[in-house]
Design a protein around this motif. Structure first.
Motif, PDB file in Angstrom:
ATOM      1  N   PRO A  44      -4.932   4.025  -1.282  1.00 12.89           N
ATOM      2  CA  PRO A  44      -6.081   3.714  -0.414  1.00 12.89           C
ATOM      3  C   PRO A  44      -6.351   2.210  -0.329  1.00 12.89           C
ATOM      4  N   VAL A  45      -6.765   1.784   0.851  1.00 15.04           N
ATOM      5  CA  VAL A  45      -7.125   0.395   1.100  1.00 15.04           C
ATOM      6  C   VAL A  45      -8.629   0.355   1.409  1.00 15.04           C
ATOM      7  N   PHE A  46      -9.344  -0.612   0.820  1.00 13.93           N
ATOM      8  CA  PHE A  46     -10.802  -0.690   0.931  1.00 13.93           C
ATOM      9  C   PHE A  46     -11.236  -2.024   1.535  1.00 13.93           C
ATOM     10  N   ARG A  81      -1.628   5.687  -6.540  1.00 14.37           N
ATOM     11  CA  ARG A  81      -0.231   6.056  -6.304  1.00 14.37           C
ATOM     12  C   ARG A  81       0.357   6.783  -7.510  1.00 14.37           C
ATOM     13  N   GLY A  82      -0.292   6.615  -8.667  1.00 11.42           N
ATOM     14  CA  GLY A  82       0.185   7.254  -9.881  1.00 11.42           C
ATOM     15  C   GLY A  82      -0.613   8.483 -10.289  1.00 11.42           C
ATOM     16  N   TRP A  83      -1.559   8.916  -9.459  1.00 11.38           N
ATOM     17  CA  TRP A  83      -2.324  10.117  -9.772  1.00 11.38           C
ATOM     18  C   TRP A  83      -1.440  11.356  -9.677  1.00 11.38           C
ATOM     19  N   GLU A  84      -1.943  12.468 -10.166  1.00 12.59           N
ATOM     20  CA  GLU A  84      -1.168  13.714 -10.151  1.00 12.59           C
ATOM     21  C   GLU A  84      -0.908  14.176  -8.717  1.00 12.59           C
ATOM     22  N   SER A 129       0.826  -1.215   0.000  1.00 11.09           N
ATOM     23  CA  SER A 129       0.000   0.000   0.000  1.00 11.09           C
ATOM     24  C   SER A 129       0.858   1.261   0.000  1.00 11.09           C
ATOM     25  N   TRP A 130       2.184   1.100   0.012  1.00  6.74           N
ATOM     26  CA  TRP A 130       3.108   2.239   0.070  1.00  6.74           C
ATOM     27  C   TRP A 130       4.314   1.971  -0.825  1.00  6.74           C
ATOM     28  N   TRP A 131       4.686   3.019  -1.571  1.00  2.00           N
ATOM     29  CA  TRP A 131       5.882   2.972  -2.410  1.00  2.00           C
ATOM     30  C   TRP A 131       6.621   4.293  -2.215  1.00  2.00           C
ATOM     31  N   SER A 132       7.900   4.245  -1.942  1.00  3.26           N
ATOM     32  CA  SER A 132       8.679   5.432  -1.596  1.00  3.26           C
ATOM     33  C   SER A 132       8.699   6.467  -2.721  1.00  3.26           C
ATOM     34  N   TYR A 133       8.710   7.725  -2.315  1.00  2.00           N
ATOM     35  CA  TYR A 133       8.909   8.819  -3.273  1.00  2.00           C
ATOM     36  C   TYR A 133      10.315   8.773  -3.881  1.00  2.00           C
ATOM     37  N   ARG A 134      11.232   8.089  -3.209  1.00  2.00           N
ATOM     38  CA  ARG A 134      12.640   8.097  -3.645  1.00  2.00           C
ATOM     39  C   ARG A 134      12.868   7.321  -4.938  1.00  2.00           C
ATOM     40  N   ALA A 135      11.981   6.403  -5.244  1.00  2.00           N
ATOM     41  CA  ALA A 135      12.145   5.598  -6.458  1.00  2.00           C
ATOM     42  C   ALA A 135      11.845   6.445  -7.691  1.00  2.00           C
ATOM     43  N   LYS A 136      12.734   6.393  -8.683  1.00  2.00           N
ATOM     44  CA  LYS A 136      12.513   7.157  -9.919  1.00  2.00           C
ATOM     45  C   LYS A 136      11.240   6.694 -10.614  1.00  2.00           C
ATOM     46  N   ASP A 137      11.038   5.383 -10.665  1.00  2.00           N
ATOM     47  CA  ASP A 137       9.824   4.819 -11.246  1.00  2.00           C
ATOM     48  C   ASP A 137       9.269   3.803 -10.252  1.00  2.00           C
ATOM     49  N   TRP A 138       8.415   4.288  -9.346  1.00  2.00           N
ATOM     50  CA  TRP A 138       7.900   3.444  -8.264  1.00  2.00           C
ATOM     51  C   TRP A 138       7.186   2.205  -8.803  1.00  2.00           C
ATOM     52  N   ASP A 139       6.468   2.386  -9.925  1.00  2.00           N
ATOM     53  CA  ASP A 139       5.658   1.301 -10.460  1.00  2.00           C
ATOM     54  C   ASP A 139       6.530   0.174 -11.007  1.00  2.00           C
ATOM     55  N   ALA A 140       7.573   0.546 -11.746  1.00  2.00           N
ATOM     56  CA  ALA A 140       8.471  -0.455 -12.321  1.00  2.00           C
ATOM     57  C   ALA A 140       9.331  -1.113 -11.245  1.00  2.00           C
ATOM     58  N   ALA A 141       9.833  -0.307 -10.320  1.00  2.00           N
ATOM     59  CA  ALA A 141      10.666  -0.854  -9.236  1.00  2.00           C
ATOM     60  C   ALA A 141       9.833  -1.741  -8.312  1.00  2.00           C
TER      61      ALA A 141
END
Length: 262
Positions: A255-257, A245-248, A204-216
């Motif tokens: 979010p978790v549902f 996580r990829g929204w502007e 549910s969390w991916w660091s801002y530090r990753a250049k491409d959070w989705d690929a990493a």
């Protein structure tokens, strides 16, 4: 009565009001619990939320830090808040829905960078916070309750991208996992997300530090939805909205549902 609940560390409710509105419009949960609102209560932007039917809110706020809020379409009254570990932080708020369900919204301290309370005061505060939660649940013996929030711990091996590499990283250390397990046991809480999705990697969390959070995809499951044993069987439909996580201008959390039939 069936209702859907979502929990989201928004990382500033004023800065990210547009994506909160997007979530409310597109997903329309009946209840949305927000953490890290970073706003005094009176400055939370309620107008847009109310326009979408979220006429009820309970919250605790702080300027620039912490802060928790529960927005609800369902009538709800405040059910108290606790200052665990006496930190003076806005990290807990509870609301009671008209169906008698109490929703606890938590933002557990992150704990800093070093998993050693002797050199890192914040890590000690995190452990103390969890200990106080545990003792409170032991005394309160909660019933007909849901606990949600950014608990800042990924407890299972499949809640992190690499169990081995994160064993000494704050959020997945054995002592944190042990403290969280004791807290969960003390309240008789059931992890609804893992009740629904019992196996497999889940973040549910991916660091801002990753250049491409989705690929990493080096994620952690830090955000949780629990329920007391008396209502846990009514929980279903768990999911994590990874796309958010990829929204502007996104939060680093998604979010978790879960849906409850009560």
């Amino acid at each position: 009565m069936s209702f859907t609940l979502a929990t989201w560390n928004i990382n500033s409710v004023r800065l990210r009001e547009p994506i909160v509105l997007k979530l409310l419009e597109e997903e329309a949960p009946d209840v949305l619990c927000l953490q890290e609102c970073k706003s005094p209560v009176e400055k939370i932007p309620l107008e847009g939320f109310k326009a979408l039917g979220y006429n009820h809110m309970v919250a605790r706020g702080q300027k620039g830090y912490n802060g928790v809020a529960i927005l609800s379409k369902i009538p709800m009254e405040e059910a108290g808040s606790e200052d665990f570990a006496d930190l003076g932080h806005a990290r807990h708020i509870a609301g009671k829905l008209e169906n008698g369900v109490t929703v606890h919204n938590f933002y557990v301290p992150a704990g800093g960078d070093k998993p050693d309370r002797e050199i890192n005061e914040k890590f000690g505060q995190k452990l103390d916070y969890l200990t106080d939660m545990r003792d409170w649940f032991k005394a309160e013996k909660p019933e007909k309750s849901i606990l949600v929030g950014d608990l800042n711990i990924a407890p299972r091996e499949d809640d992190v991208w690499s169990h081995k590499q994160l064993l000494k990283i704050v959020s997945h250390t054995p002592i944190e996992v042990e403290h969280l397990a004791e807290t969960q046991e003390a309240g008789g809480w059931v992890d609804i997300t893992r009740q629904d999705i019992p196996a497999g990697l889940l973040y549910s969390w991916w660091s801002y530090r990753a250049k491409d959070w989705d690929a990493a995809d080096k994620g952690r499951r830090l955000d949780h939805i629990w329920a007391t044993g008396d209502i846990s069987n009514s929980g279903h439909g768990s999911r994590i909205l990874r796309d958010a996580r990829g929204w502007e201008k996104p939060s680093d959390h998604a979010p978790v549902f879960a849906t409850f039939d009560l």
